[in-house]
Design an enzyme around this catalytic site. Structure first.
Site, short mmCIF file in Angstrom:
data_model
loop_
_atom_site.label_atom_id
_atom_site.label_comp_id
_atom_site.label_asym_id
_atom_site.label_seq_id
_atom_site.Cartn_x
_atom_site.Cartn_y
_atom_site.Cartn_z
CD1 TRP A 114 79.46 -8.82 -8.21
CD2 TRP A 114 77.24 -8.75 -8.43
NE1 TRP A 114 79.17 -7.80 -9.08
CE2 TRP A 114 77.81 -7.73 -9.24
CE3 TRP A 114 75.85 -8.89 -8.41
CZ2 TRP A 114 77.04 -6.88 -10.02
CZ3 TRP A 114 75.09 -8.03 -9.19
CH2 TRP A 114 75.68 -7.04 -9.98
CG ASP A 120 77.25 2.21 -1.81
OD1 ASP A 120 77.71 3.12 -1.09
OD2 ASP A 120 77.19 1.02 -1.44
CD GLU A 174 82.25 -5.81 -10.03
OE1 GLU A 174 81.07 -5.80 -9.65
OE2 GLU A 174 83.00 -4.81 -9.96
CE1 TYR A 196 76.37 -2.79 -14.45
CE2 TYR A 196 76.22 -4.53 -12.82
CZ TYR A 196 76.08 -3.21 -13.17
OH TYR A 196 75.65 -2.30 -12.24
NE ARG A 232 69.98 1.54 -12.07
CZ ARG A 232 69.67 1.23 -10.82
NH1 ARG A 232 69.17 2.14 -10.01
NH2 ARG A 232 69.88 0.00 -10.36
CB CYS A 238 74.53 0.80 -10.30
SG CYS A 238 73.59 -0.03 -9.02
#
Length: 421
Positions: A89, A253, A67, A142, A250, A203
């Site tokens: 994803w 999980d 990733e 990203y 922000r 995130c």
């Protein structure tokens, strides 16, 4: 089971899980699952203590590395991930794809969208280049922001550039080489003007790096750690600077995502440090809404662990020694009123169900990385060329299969938990 005092990461992480269980407030969320949430926490890790991959549950290092390379490529299509057996994803990609099936106005720029199950959708991404080009895109997430900030391309063909963008990673590397004391060594993925085009807004939305000069003592310790034996001045063989990385997030999980984020930014720090010839120093995560999904609560408790009962520890010692040896030891010690503590220590019988192991070590093989001399393995690395090399499939394949070598990773078993998309 050996417990390493240098592994301060797992205790930090499980303490965070307990913090959420003790202090979290119930909140609704976009997935409909529900969470327990706290706000404003931080993770800090010294890279000299080991690579930050949790040991209190098994973590898939290759998936994490895949990733990260996908981000560094500037890629936003899941085909690279699927081709490299990385499926984190899949859910977000399929959710975006399936919306077109439910859209009565058929807003897909590619005409009617074939109705496929998630399993068949992922198979089609892997087998059909044209299908992947049309339906594997996640928008300007990203990698796009890291390497193509402000760029505009056609929807039908993302490789057809209308307006060139800014390569923030290349800018970061150039600035690190030219002005390592800069306070502007930052990369951001949070582009408010493009959030509506993203399948999932970022995130972890940005990171900053910081460098400092190493003291002579620190450089000598690094020389000894590397095991150099050449009869030369040690300070000629050790980098002059240390580099740290801090990322901001922000939404966290905490059970499924955060362990990936920690390791991913740890790996990014290691790669940057290698490319610019610095020593990885500290990894810091600033965390906003830190939450546990309600369907992760029991898994979190399992990872935090509990203290073994005396009976459970005895059972483990019997298994380690064998019943005959155990009974002999007991019979030898009983007349003297002695205990079995030395046997427990010798066989490393744990007190807790998920005691952390020593952190693993990462070795990066740069034998075939581009250098300033133009000849692999000769002279300083060409840092910009290294990061541009991530866009090459063969270079990424070598990284994943040979160059990123994780050693001595020992962990507790994987803990399965559902992903909320």
């Amino acid at each position: 089971m050996a417990k390493s005092n240098s592994n301060k990461l797992d205790p930090q992480y499980t303490k965070l899980l307990q913090d959420i269980l003790d202090n979290g407030v119930e909140k609704e969320d976009r997935t409909g699952t529900g969470t327990l949430s706290v706000f404003g926490r931080q993770i800090r890790h010294k890279m000299s203590d080991g690579f930050p991959l949790l040991t209190t549950k098994k973590m898939p290092f290759k998936t994490i590395a895949t990733e990260l390379l996908w981000f560094l490529r500037g890629d936003t299509n899941i085909k690279f991930l699927v081709d490299n057996n990385c499926h984190i994803w899949d859910g977000d990609a399929y959710k975006a794809y399936d919306k077109w099936n439910d859209d009565a106005n058929n807003t897909s720029p590619f005409g009617p969208v074939p109705k496929l199950s998630k399993e068949n959708y992922i198979k089609a991404i892997g087998l059909d280049e044209d299908f992947a080009r049309k339906f594997g895109e996640l928008g300007p997430i990203y990698g796009y922001q890291w390497r193509h900030w402000g760029e505009w391309a056609t929807i039908e063909n993302p490789k057809r550039i209308i307006k060139p963008g800014l390569d923030q990673i290349q800018q970061l590397i150039q600035d690190l080489k030219a002005n390592p004391d800069s306070r502007r060594l930052m990369v951001t993925a949070w582009n408010p003007s493009e959030l509506d085009r993203m399948t999932l807004p970022p995130c972890h939305y940005g990171f900053q790096v910081y460098t400092r000069k190493l003291s002579s003592e620190e450089r000598l310790r690094e020389y000894e750690r590397r095991g150099y034996t050449k009869n030369v001045d040690p300070l000629d063989w050790v980098p002059e600077r240390a580099i740290s990385l801090m990322w901001n997030q922000r939404s966290v999980d905490t059970f499924l995502g955060l362990p990936f984020n920690i390791a991913s930014y740890g790996l990014l720090l290691e790669i940057i440090a290698t490319a610019v010839n610095m020593i990885p120093d500290e990894l810091i995560g600033n965390l906003g809404d830190v939450h546990l999904y309600k369907n992760h609560i029991e898994q979190a408790k399992e990872q935090i662990g509990r203290r073994y009962t005396p009976e459970e520890r005895t059972s483990q010692l019997v298994m380690a020694m064998g019943i005959d040896a155990y009974q002999n030891a007991v019979s030898e010690l009983m007349p003297f009123g002695g205990g079995m503590s030395e046997y427990y220590d010798w066989h490393e019988i744990p007190y807790f169900t998920r005691e952390p192991y020593a952190l693993p070590r990462l070795n990066i093989n740069t034998e075939f990385w581009p250098t300033e001399s133009g000849e692999c393995g000769v002279g300083p690395l060409d840092a910009v060329a290294v990061f541009n090399g991530f866009k090459d499939d063969n270079f990424c394949k070598c990284l994943l299969e040979e160059d990123l070598q994780l050693g001595n990773y020992k962990s507790h078993p994987h803990i399965k938990a559902p992903l909320s998309n």
